[in-house]
Design a protein around this motif. Structure first.
Motif, PDB file in Angstrom:
ATOM      1  N   ASP A 108     -27.188 -77.734-107.360  1.00  0.00           N
ATOM      2  CA  ASP A 108     -27.145 -76.216-107.441  1.00  0.00           C
ATOM      3  C   ASP A 108     -25.698 -75.751-107.124  1.00  0.00           C
ATOM      4  OD1 ASP A 108     -28.078 -73.529-108.084  1.00  0.00           O
ATOM      5  OD2 ASP A 108     -29.800 -73.907-106.442  1.00  0.00           O
ATOM      6  N   ILE A 109     -25.340 -74.661-107.427  1.00  0.00           N
ATOM      7  CA  ILE A 109     -24.049 -73.886-106.937  1.00  0.00           C
ATOM      8  C   ILE A 109     -23.872 -74.123-105.400  1.00  0.00           C
ATOM      9  CG2 ILE A 109     -22.573 -71.810-107.167  1.00  0.00           C
ATOM     10  CD1 ILE A 109     -24.082 -71.251-109.657  1.00  0.00           C
ATOM     11  N   PRO A 110     -22.810 -74.534-104.902  1.00  0.00           N
ATOM     12  CA  PRO A 110     -22.438 -74.667-103.385  1.00  0.00           C
ATOM     13  C   PRO A 110     -22.717 -73.211-102.751  1.00  0.00           C
ATOM     14  CG  PRO A 110     -20.890 -75.875-104.705  1.00  0.00           C
ATOM     15  CD  PRO A 110     -21.800 -75.032-105.632  1.00  0.00           C
ATOM     16  N   GLY A 111     -23.330 -73.224-101.850  1.00  0.00           N
ATOM     17  CA  GLY A 111     -23.817 -72.125-100.808  1.00  0.00           C
ATOM     18  C   GLY A 111     -24.864 -71.244-101.353  1.00  0.00           C
ATOM     19  N   SER A 112     -25.428 -71.555-102.557  1.00  0.00           N
ATOM     20  CA  SER A 112     -26.290 -70.410-103.061  1.00  0.00           C
ATOM     21  C   SER A 112     -27.909 -70.656-102.238  1.00  0.00           C
ATOM     22  CB  SER A 112     -26.587 -70.919-104.476  1.00  0.00           C
ATOM     23  OG  SER A 112     -27.206 -72.185-104.611  1.00  0.00           O
ATOM     24  N   VAL A 113     -28.799 -69.825-102.327  1.00  0.00           N
ATOM     25  CA  VAL A 113     -30.170 -69.775-102.034  1.00  0.00           C
ATOM     26  C   VAL A 113     -30.981 -69.900-103.112  1.00  0.00           C
ATOM     27  CG1 VAL A 113     -31.589 -68.412-100.692  1.00  0.00           C
ATOM     28  CG2 VAL A 113     -29.361 -68.413-100.067  1.00  0.00           C
ATOM     29  N   TRP A 114     -32.037 -70.746-102.963  1.00  0.00           N
ATOM     30  CA  TRP A 114     -33.245 -70.969-104.082  1.00  0.00           C
ATOM     31  C   TRP A 114     -34.369 -70.254-103.834  1.00  0.00           C
ATOM     32  CZ3 TRP A 114     -34.875 -76.725-105.694  1.00  0.00           C
ATOM     33  CH2 TRP A 114     -35.812 -76.404-106.754  1.00  0.00           C
ATOM     34  N   LEU A 115     -34.478 -69.245-104.308  1.00  0.00           N
ATOM     35  CA  LEU A 115     -35.889 -68.344-104.342  1.00  0.00           C
ATOM     36  C   LEU A 115     -36.702 -68.445-105.434  1.00  0.00           C
ATOM     37  CD1 LEU A 115     -34.231 -64.926-102.970  1.00  0.00           C
ATOM     38  CD2 LEU A 115     -35.123 -66.798-101.634  1.00  0.00           C
ATOM     39  N   PRO A 116     -37.361 -69.586-105.310  1.00  0.00           N
ATOM     40  CA  PRO A 116     -38.213 -69.990-106.522  1.00  0.00           C
ATOM     41  C   PRO A 116     -39.415 -69.082-107.033  1.00  0.00           C
ATOM     42  CG  PRO A 116     -38.947 -71.417-104.696  1.00  0.00           C
ATOM     43  CD  PRO A 116     -37.862 -70.599-104.296  1.00  0.00           C
ATOM     44  N   ASP A 117     -39.599 -68.938-108.197  1.00  0.00           N
ATOM     45  CA  ASP A 117     -40.789 -68.079-108.640  1.00  0.00           C
ATOM     46  C   ASP A 117     -40.577 -66.453-108.538  1.00  0.00           C
ATOM     47  OD1 ASP A 117     -41.678 -70.767-109.088  1.00  0.00           O
ATOM     48  OD2 ASP A 117     -43.317 -70.585-107.439  1.00  0.00           O
ATOM     49  N   VAL A 118     -39.476 -66.081-108.233  1.00  0.00           N
ATOM     50  CA  VAL A 118     -39.490 -64.670-108.227  1.00  0.00           C
ATOM     51  C   VAL A 118     -39.083 -63.990-109.733  1.00  0.00           C
ATOM     52  CG1 VAL A 118     -38.802 -64.502-105.795  1.00  0.00           C
ATOM     53  CG2 VAL A 118     -37.047 -64.791-107.435  1.00  0.00           C
ATOM     54  N   GLY A 119     -38.970 -64.947-110.639  1.00  0.00           N
ATOM     55  CA  GLY A 119     -38.649 -64.499-111.847  1.00  0.00           C
ATOM     56  C   GLY A 119     -39.827 -64.235-113.069  1.00  0.00           C
ATOM     57  N   TYR A 120     -40.807 -64.649-112.495  1.00  0.00           N
ATOM     58  CA  TYR A 120     -42.059 -64.357-113.373  1.00  0.00           C
ATOM     59  C   TYR A 120     -42.131 -62.907-113.765  1.00  0.00           C
ATOM     60  CZ  TYR A 120     -43.564 -69.026-113.093  1.00  0.00           C
ATOM     61  OH  TYR A 120     -43.820 -70.394-112.917  1.00  0.00           O
ATOM     62  N   GLY A 121     -42.805 -62.622-114.842  1.00  0.00           N
ATOM     63  CA  GLY A 121     -43.004 -61.268-115.396  1.00  0.00           C
ATOM     64  C   GLY A 121     -43.974 -60.408-114.287  1.00  0.00           C
ATOM     65  N   ARG A 122     -44.770 -60.805-113.989  1.00  0.00           N
ATOM     66  CA  ARG A 122     -45.644 -60.312-112.751  1.00  0.00           C
ATOM     67  C   ARG A 122     -45.659 -61.096-111.716  1.00  0.00           C
ATOM     68  NH1 ARG A 122     -49.093 -59.911-117.248  1.00  0.00           N
ATOM     69  NH2 ARG A 122     -49.294 -57.768-118.064  1.00  0.00           N
ATOM     70  N   LEU A 123     -45.315 -60.559-110.349  1.00  0.00           N
ATOM     71  CA  LEU A 123     -45.448 -60.979-109.063  1.00  0.00           C
ATOM     72  C   LEU A 123     -46.818 -60.351-108.288  1.00  0.00           C
ATOM     73  CD1 LEU A 123     -41.714 -60.935-107.814  1.00  0.00           C
ATOM     74  CD2 LEU A 123     -42.928 -62.864-109.174  1.00  0.00           C
ATOM     75  N   ASN A 124     -47.405 -61.361-107.398  1.00  0.00           N
ATOM     76  CA  ASN A 124     -48.425 -60.772-106.616  1.00  0.00           C
ATOM     77  C   ASN A 124     -47.813 -60.223-105.419  1.00  0.00           C
ATOM     78  OD1 ASN A 124     -47.797 -62.621-104.845  1.00  0.00           O
ATOM     79  ND2 ASN A 124     -49.412 -64.157-105.506  1.00  0.00           N
ATOM     80  N   ALA A 125     -48.686 -59.373-104.688  1.00  0.00           N
ATOM     81  CA  ALA A 125     -48.108 -58.429-103.436  1.00  0.00           C
ATOM     82  C   ALA A 125     -47.435 -59.409-102.648  1.00  0.00           C
ATOM     83  CB  ALA A 125     -49.237 -57.918-102.733  1.00  0.00           C
ATOM     84  N   SER A 126     -47.719 -60.505-102.409  1.00  0.00           N
ATOM     85  CA  SER A 126     -46.996 -61.433-101.409  1.00  0.00           C
ATOM     86  C   SER A 126     -45.792 -62.028-101.783  1.00  0.00           C
ATOM     87  CB  SER A 126     -47.872 -62.656-101.052  1.00  0.00           C
ATOM     88  OG  SER A 126     -47.122 -63.526-100.309  1.00  0.00           O
ATOM     89  N   MET A 127     -45.649 -62.285-102.998  1.00  0.00           N
ATOM     90  CA  MET A 127     -44.442 -62.974-103.674  1.00  0.00           C
ATOM     91  C   MET A 127     -43.261 -61.645-103.818  1.00  0.00           C
ATOM     92  SD  MET A 127     -43.900 -66.189-104.118  1.00  0.00           S
ATOM     93  CE  MET A 127     -42.502 -65.951-105.098  1.00  0.00           C
ATOM     94  N   ASP A 128     -43.741 -60.467-104.220  1.00  0.00           N
ATOM     95  CA  ASP A 128     -43.058 -59.151-104.247  1.00  0.00           C
ATOM     96  C   ASP A 128     -42.411 -58.972-103.046  1.00  0.00           C
ATOM     97  OD1 ASP A 128     -42.947 -56.102-104.083  1.00  0.00           O
ATOM     98  OD2 ASP A 128     -42.682 -56.490-106.308  1.00  0.00           O
ATOM     99  N   GLY A 129     -43.255 -58.849-101.966  1.00  0.00           N
ATOM    100  CA  GLY A 129     -42.604 -58.603-100.878  1.00  0.00           C
ATOM    101  C   GLY A 129     -41.894 -59.579-100.291  1.00  0.00           C
ATOM    102  N   TRP A 130     -41.931 -60.805-100.557  1.00  0.00           N
ATOM    103  CA  TRP A 130     -41.044 -61.942 -99.999  1.00  0.00           C
ATOM    104  C   TRP A 130     -39.773 -61.853-100.884  1.00  0.00           C
ATOM    105  CZ3 TRP A 130     -39.601 -66.589-102.758  1.00  0.00           C
ATOM    106  CH2 TRP A 130     -39.084 -67.875-101.979  1.00  0.00           C
ATOM    107  N   PHE A 131     -39.756 -61.616-102.103  1.00  0.00           N
ATOM    108  CA  PHE A 131     -38.506 -61.395-102.702  1.00  0.00           C
ATOM    109  C   PHE A 131     -37.690 -60.162-102.079  1.00  0.00           C
ATOM    110  CE2 PHE A 131     -36.218 -60.724-107.217  1.00  0.00           C
ATOM    111  CZ  PHE A 131     -35.234 -61.441-106.713  1.00  0.00           C
ATOM    112  N   ARG A 132     -38.270 -59.000-102.130  1.00  0.00           N
ATOM    113  CA  ARG A 132     -37.671 -57.785-101.368  1.00  0.00           C
ATOM    114  C   ARG A 132     -37.000 -58.280-100.006  1.00  0.00           C
ATOM    115  NH1 ARG A 132     -39.573 -52.443-103.574  1.00  0.00           N
ATOM    116  NH2 ARG A 132     -40.986 -52.855-105.093  1.00  0.00           N
TER     117      ARG A 132
END
Length: 204
Positions: A108-132
């Motif tokens: 990955d790009i140095p110093g980046s943060v990997w937040l997987p699965d937040v790019g799906y078209g629909r997120l459940n409440a748990s993933m939505d809150g985690w991304f926020r």
């Protein structure tokens, strides 16, 4: 079923256009072969992409700035932007008991943060809150902070994730559609990255 995110290969141009007497003449540089057809123009949709996430993407994202690899490198060199990778993590396959499973490493790009699965078209409440919560933490609550969101080339996951950040009031969202494919193509540095634990892995 989650999509397969293989590596995209970007080819250098093999043809040039010369204007002679007001007419455009295609000069083919590859042994007289016909020039490759131009990629279709993809219109920006009015909502999140819900399927076929590995496909040609639009050139725009309303409310966000779009950068190529040179632009992403300039932001990286400036050292003020938060780089967020949103590549999904492939699900662990079903294996016989006792089998040792090792996930393919992500570079990955140095110093980046990997937040997987937040790019799906629909997120459940748990993933939505985690991304926020993750965006708030990474920007220290500053919604004007530069945020560079990316994945791989032709990856709607990054478009969706950047669109969400815009919808949540972040005013300096930067979408880098070429992602690590474009970064690696220019021989820029990469480092091994582990994904941030998702809510399902932390009991959240």
């Amino acid at each position: 079923m989650r999509p397969s995110f293989g590596r995209a290969v970007r080819l250098r141009p093999t043809s040039a256009i010369v204007i002679v007497g007001g007419l455009a003449l295609a000069l083919v540089l590859a042994g007289g072969q016909a020039p490759a057809a131009a990629e279709p123009v993809v219109s920006e949709p009015s909502d999140y992409r819900l399927d076929n996430y590995r496909a040609p993407v639009p050139a725009t994202l309303a409310g966000a700035r779009v950068v190529d690899t040179a632009g992403a490198k300039a932001l990286f060199d400036a050292g003020r932007a938060v780089f967020i990778d949103v590549l999904p993590v492939p699900p662990k396959p079903k294996l016989p008991p006792g089998t040792i499973y090792r996930q393919k490493p992500r570079f990955d790009i140095p110093g980046s943060v990997w937040l997987p699965d937040v790019g799906y078209g629909r997120l459940n409440a748990s993933m939505d809150g985690w991304f926020r919560d993750s965006l708030a933490r990474l920007t220290a609550g500053d919604r004007a902070r530069d945020i560079v969101i990316y994945c791989l080339a032709d990856c709607w996951m990054s478009w969706n994730a950047a669109r969400r950040a815009v919808a949540w009031g972040y005013t300096s969202v930067i979408w880098y559609p070429e992602g690590t494919d474009g970064w690696a193509f220019e021989d820029l540095p990469l480092e091994r990255r582990d994904p941030e634990p998702r809510p399902e892995e932390t009991g959240g």
